[in-house]
Design an enzyme around this catalytic site. Structure first.
Site, short mmCIF file in Angstrom:
data_model
loop_
_atom_site.label_atom_id
_atom_site.label_comp_id
_atom_site.label_asym_id
_atom_site.label_seq_id
_atom_site.Cartn_x
_atom_site.Cartn_y
_atom_site.Cartn_z
N PHE A 142 47.85 37.74 36.28
CA PHE A 142 48.32 36.86 37.36
C PHE A 142 47.15 36.67 38.33
O PHE A 142 46.53 37.65 38.76
CB PHE A 142 49.52 37.50 38.06
N ASP A 225 49.62 46.74 37.21
CA ASP A 225 50.52 45.84 37.93
C ASP A 225 51.79 45.75 37.10
O ASP A 225 51.79 45.15 36.01
CB ASP A 225 49.86 44.46 38.08
N TYR A 250 61.33 41.75 43.86
CA TYR A 250 62.13 40.51 43.87
C TYR A 250 62.42 39.96 42.47
O TYR A 250 63.14 38.99 42.34
CB TYR A 250 61.49 39.43 44.75
N LYS A 251 61.83 40.58 41.43
CA LYS A 251 62.09 40.09 40.06
C LYS A 251 63.24 40.90 39.47
O LYS A 251 64.39 40.71 39.84
CB LYS A 251 60.82 40.20 39.22
N ARG A 398 59.33 29.73 30.34
CA ARG A 398 59.74 31.14 30.32
C ARG A 398 61.27 31.22 30.41
O ARG A 398 61.88 30.62 31.31
CB ARG A 398 59.12 31.90 31.49
C1 PLP Z 1 51.93 40.09 37.82
C2 PLP Z 1 52.00 39.62 39.24
N1 PLP Z 1 51.14 40.14 40.15
C3 PLP Z 1 51.16 39.73 41.42
C4 PLP Z 1 52.03 38.77 41.86
C5 PLP Z 1 51.95 38.37 43.30
O1 PLP Z 1 52.81 39.15 44.05
P1 PLP Z 1 53.00 39.02 45.63
O2 PLP Z 1 53.11 37.57 45.92
O3 PLP Z 1 54.29 39.74 45.88
O4 PLP Z 1 51.85 39.64 46.28
C6 PLP Z 1 52.98 38.23 40.95
C7 PLP Z 1 53.99 37.23 41.33
O5 PLP Z 1 54.01 36.56 42.28
C8 PLP Z 1 52.93 38.67 39.61
O6 PLP Z 1 53.75 38.15 38.71
N1 3DJ Z 2 56.55 35.28 44.19
C1 3DJ Z 2 56.91 34.00 43.92
C2 3DJ Z 2 57.14 33.11 44.97
O1 3DJ Z 2 57.01 33.55 46.25
C3 3DJ Z 2 57.53 31.79 44.70
C4 3DJ Z 2 57.69 31.39 43.39
C5 3DJ Z 2 57.44 32.24 42.35
C6 3DJ Z 2 57.01 33.53 42.62
C7 3DJ Z 2 56.68 34.45 41.54
O2 3DJ Z 2 56.97 35.60 41.66
C8 3DJ Z 2 55.98 33.95 40.40
C9 3DJ Z 2 55.78 35.06 39.43
N2 3DJ Z 2 54.91 36.09 39.91
C10 3DJ Z 2 55.30 34.63 38.08
O3 3DJ Z 2 55.43 35.44 37.20
O4 3DJ Z 2 54.85 33.52 37.87
#
Ligand code: PLP
Ligand code: 3DJ
Length: 438
Positions: A142, A225, A250-251, A398
């Site tokens: 990510f 992660d 949140y997932k 997905r």
């Molecule tokens: C694998 C992964 N790492 C990091 C993030 C970013 O997390 P955050 O926005 O909570 O920092 C996400 C999704 O948004 C993710 O899917």
């Molecule tokens: N964290 C998200 C958000 O604030 C808005 C929309 C999507 C997300 C996601 O979590 C995306 C996610 N990490 C992904 O797997 O693509």
């Protein structure tokens, strides 16, 4: 018929009634944002009531008091990742936790306190601080993690173009663990291996134990992660020797949009100075003495930074209790049965769609990546019909049949909808997006 039979014998079937998914929606996006549950809304309501009734006294007089919220919810999450309670805390967000944890371990390496290592070891066997440490990642990560890692390297005067070493993918979908091992053999400067437990796009599940072992053999720390597996796949971070990990709630943990992050730090690293220190990571007993000197808590709690966002943490208490009641092993078994069912239906009925997720259970996370050349329009057409999925470029839809609230009949309906859309070319009526949230 088969779907009905599978639903009848599903020991978790009744849990769906405790989640608030609208009747006209087939929700297949819990890998991005999990739905509300009665339990999560109740724990949120309780904290809202406490705020109204107790005001500032909520920090000490709420039941339970707000003050220890990070540690308390960390205790609740610890069994899901195979950790002891003091090793898990909730706080910050994934990206912030990547910054503080990777920063912490980079500082350890630069101070000469890194793990023992052949090749670049100083005379006493520890990491040679004159060697600029590299961080090993992969090209399917990510992006936010890479942004944070590059920034942490840059802040220490280390060139990320050279020292963020990226393991390539052979097929654009997955990472072969042998390539992680080969990268470690080829470069003797890797101080941290930072990998996902599951890839966000294809859903490939990584062999955490194997990667941690490879990292340690090379004298590197192993960080993960776990955003795409925590709450869906049981982990054994302690047994696997993981040094640190980050994830969101949140997932699959269903605690709501932007809910608080979580992290794991192995007990052997407690007492280190966090790279991003803040008063909430101070030793709890003396935090309110307001000393100018920071005394790190002797637990993962040290990596908290500022005041925890109580309203973004509160739903987690109820949502995690529901998962605990269901049992992480039963949730994983049902998740695999659901994704097996989905994959079999796709193979059987959707010749234009291919499955980008590994088929072996050991390499499959909680969602299935359906690849279609017109994936973005297909995703839009599905969402328009109440089948909530998401699209990740270049061609992945997905689909996440999350175990706590998804029935086998729902999976069948999703495939019916995809088949109907593709047969009628109905997706062609949709425009591709021009940015925004997908
Ligand atoms: C694998 C992964 N790492 C990091 C993030 C970013 O997390 P955050 O926005 O909570 O920092 C996400 C999704 O948004 C993710 O899917
Ligand atoms: N964290 C998200 C958000 O604030 C808005 C929309 C999507 C997300 C996601 O979590 C995306 C996610 N990490 C992904 O797997 O693509």
């Amino acid at each position: 018929m088969l779907a009905a039979r599978l639903d009848e014998s599903d020991p978790l079937a009744s849990f769906a009634d405790r989640y608030r998914v609208p009747d006209d929606v087939l929700y297949m996006d819990g890998n991005s944002l999990g739905p509300a549950s009665d339990a999560a809304l109740a724990s949120l309501d309780r904290v809202v009531d406490e705020w109204r009734d107790l005001l500032i006294a909520g920090w000490t007089d709420a039941d339970p008091p707000w003050f220890g919220v990070g540690e308390r919810l960390g205790d609740a999450l610890a069994p899901l990742v195979g950790a002891s309670p003091s090793e898990v805390v909730v706080g910050n967000s994934i990206t912030v936790n990547v910054h503080t944890l990777v920063g912490t371990f980079l500082d350890e390496l630069l101070a000469g306190n890194g793990p023992e290592r052949e090749g670049v070891a100083a005379a006493d066997g520890s990491w040679d601080p004159a060697v600029e440490p590299a961080v090993l990642v992969n090209e399917l990560d990510f992006p936010s993690d890479h942004y944070a890692l590059r920034a942490q390297l840059r802040q220490r005067g280390i060139d990320p173009d050279e020292k963020l070493r990226v393991v390539p993918s052979r097929d654009g979908r997955t990472i072969d663990p042998r390539d992680v091992e080969a990268a470690l053999a080829a470069h003797d400067d890797v101080g941290i291996v930072f990998m996902p437990t599951a890839l966000y796009r294809s859903g490939q599940l990584f062999d955490v134990e194997r990667i941690a072992a490879a990292a340690h053999e090379a004298g590197a720390y192993a960080g993960f992660d776990a955003a795409h597996s925590a709450g869906a796949v049981p982990h054994e971070f302690d047994a696997a020797g993981v040094d640190f990990a980050v994830w969101c709630t949140y997932k699959y943990l269903n605690a709501g949009p932007g809910s608080i992050g979580a992290l794991f730090v192995a007990e052997r690293h407690h007492g280190l100075d966090p790279a991003l220190a803040g008063w909430w990571g101070h030793e709890k007993a003396t935090q309110f003495e307001m000393n100018m000197t920071f005394t790190a808590a002797d637990s993962a709690g040290a990596w908290q930074i500022g005041t925890p966002p109580l309203l973004s943490a509160a739903p987690l208490e109820g949502s995690v209790e529901l998962l605990r009641e269901a049992g992480i092993d039963r949730l994983r078994a049902k998740s695999l049965a659901l994704t097996d069912f989905l994959i079999a239906l796709v193979d059987d009925r959707l010749p234009a769609v291919s499955v980008g997720t590994p088929r072996e259970h050991a390499a499959r996370g909680g969602h299935v990546a359906l690849e279609h050349p017109d994936g973005e329009r297909l995703s839009a057409a599905l969402n328009d019909r109440g089948v909530i999925v998401d699209f990740r470029p270049p061609n992945v839809v997905r689909v996440c049949p999350a175990a706590p609230y998804t029935a086998f009949a729902d999976v069948l309906e999703v495939v019916d909808e995809i088949e109907a859309i593709l047969d009628a070319d109905a997706h062609e009526a949709y425009a591709t997006s021009e940015g925004g949230v997908t």
